[in-house]
Design an enzyme around this catalytic site. Sequence first.
Site, PDB file in Angstrom:
ATOM      1  N   ASP A  15       1.323  -1.477  -0.199  1.00 37.32           N
ATOM      2  CA  ASP A  15       0.133  -0.016   0.046  1.00 37.32           C
ATOM      3  C   ASP A  15       0.716   1.099   0.224  1.00 37.32           C
ATOM      4  O   ASP A  15       1.903   0.871   0.393  1.00 37.32           O
ATOM      5  CB  ASP A  15      -1.543  -0.194   1.260  1.00 37.32           C
ATOM      6  CG  ASP A  15      -0.208  -0.096   2.819  1.00 37.32           C
ATOM      7  OD1 ASP A  15      -0.701   0.789   3.234  1.00 37.32           O
ATOM      8  OD2 ASP A  15      -0.076  -1.284   3.001  1.00 37.32           O
ATOM      9  N   GLU A  26      -7.542   5.017  11.921  1.00 32.95           N
ATOM     10  CA  GLU A  26      -6.863   4.805  12.914  1.00 32.95           C
ATOM     11  C   GLU A  26      -6.771   6.176  13.074  1.00 32.95           C
ATOM     12  O   GLU A  26      -7.472   7.360  13.157  1.00 32.95           O
ATOM     13  CB  GLU A  26      -5.579   3.951  12.145  1.00 32.95           C
ATOM     14  CG  GLU A  26      -4.931   5.404  11.564  1.00 32.95           C
ATOM     15  CD  GLU A  26      -3.655   4.818  10.656  1.00 32.95           C
ATOM     16  OE1 GLU A  26      -2.493   5.042  10.779  1.00 32.95           O
ATOM     17  OE2 GLU A  26      -3.904   3.935   9.144  1.00 32.95           O
TER      18      GLU A  26
END
Length: 452
Positions: free
Chosen positions: A180, A261
């Site tokens: 990613d 997050e």
Amino acid sequence: MKIISRAEWGAKPWNGTPDQIALSQRTEFFVHYDGGDPINYTGVKVPQTIERSHLNQGWSGVGYNFVIDQAGNVYEGRGWNLQGAHCPGHNISGLSVQIAIGGDQKPSAKALTACRALYEKACSKTGRTLAKKGHRDGIATECPGEHLYAWVKAGMPVDADEDPPESDSSESSATIKGYDVSAYQSSTYSTKGADFVFIKATEGRSYVNPRMTEQAGHARAAGLVVGFYHFLWPGNIKAQAKYFVDKCASRTGDILAVDWENTSSGARATCEEKDQFIREVKKLRPNHRVVLYCNVDFWTRRDTTSYAGDGLWIADYVTAGKPRIKADWLIHQYTDKPIDTNTARFASRAAMKAWATGIKAEKPEEGKPKPKPAPPFPGRQFFGPGKNNAHITALGKQLVRKGYGQHYATGPGPKWSDADRKNVKAFQLAHKALAGDADGLPGPKTWQILFS
């Protein structure tokens, strides 16, 4: 234990993806059989035959969470996290397994051992002892037949000499690799050894990755499966979802993800906001898979619903394929050296691509039977003590179909009984429009709602 995935047994795409159900909502474990005729085959033909039957009934696909054949093979139906279609009134609370036998056929020791192992796994995953039930414990039915029902009521014992099902190696390993990337990486990052890549697209309601389009083009040129993710901020969830789908450079078959997050300021979206974002993106882009990315702390301490859309992408920097969680996971981010690197539970790039492109937008008018109009109400004079007629049978059968047959020990039949009254009353109490007059006797409004 080895669970043969939908992809492995050749399942068709869902005809409208079933709702996600948190494991915390599961309290029961239901055992079913196939019906009146013996099943004389094993292997992938078993779930494929069930799927064909259920699709022909207008369902999304296999209605059971799992299917077990006489050889002890366990097949994924709706799995751990999708709502079942196996017992009205218990499709959310109950996990279900069909053991592929019928009529007076006896289940094999291998099938019973596999079912018991699946039950133990279900208890482990939910963190509670699930109630053991046969289908007839939920509604009036002969299922799961006399042999299986006696086994369930005896506590689901297994032969101590029977070998337990083989372990599922896919639970601790995965077979394809991917990365990613974000604006911190170049537009020509290395794709060597990779089968997929996720690219940061957006954050909040004001940031777009300036390299996103070039990074996606680089991945497509290498033939990789492509995904995009949005870094979620608290608040304005619908607006964030729209911003994400409007700005990301996605194409049909690309995977979409939410990154849940702490933000740079230390704030974080709530679990409810995370769930809302996933559902909103799925609503805006129904032909895309939508998954959740988070770390182990968020999954085990912040999450309270276990909702991850179409799959969980878990970050835990340990051995690849062995994240320290009990939940099923789809992708594991196991290191950020020298770049965020992941492993995914697919046999090949082609398998991941097939999964990513397997979503069908739900079209209620296509492939599903049109709802039948309610039959006319016959009149109050046909119901109540001393009455005996076909209208009472029709009423009882419809109550069973709607999941309100729990008071029938036998039947339903044409003779009015106290079980009819109790079931009608339960149905009335469950519907706001009827609860004020819940006397257990059907009137025009009760009839109309029941048969609609």
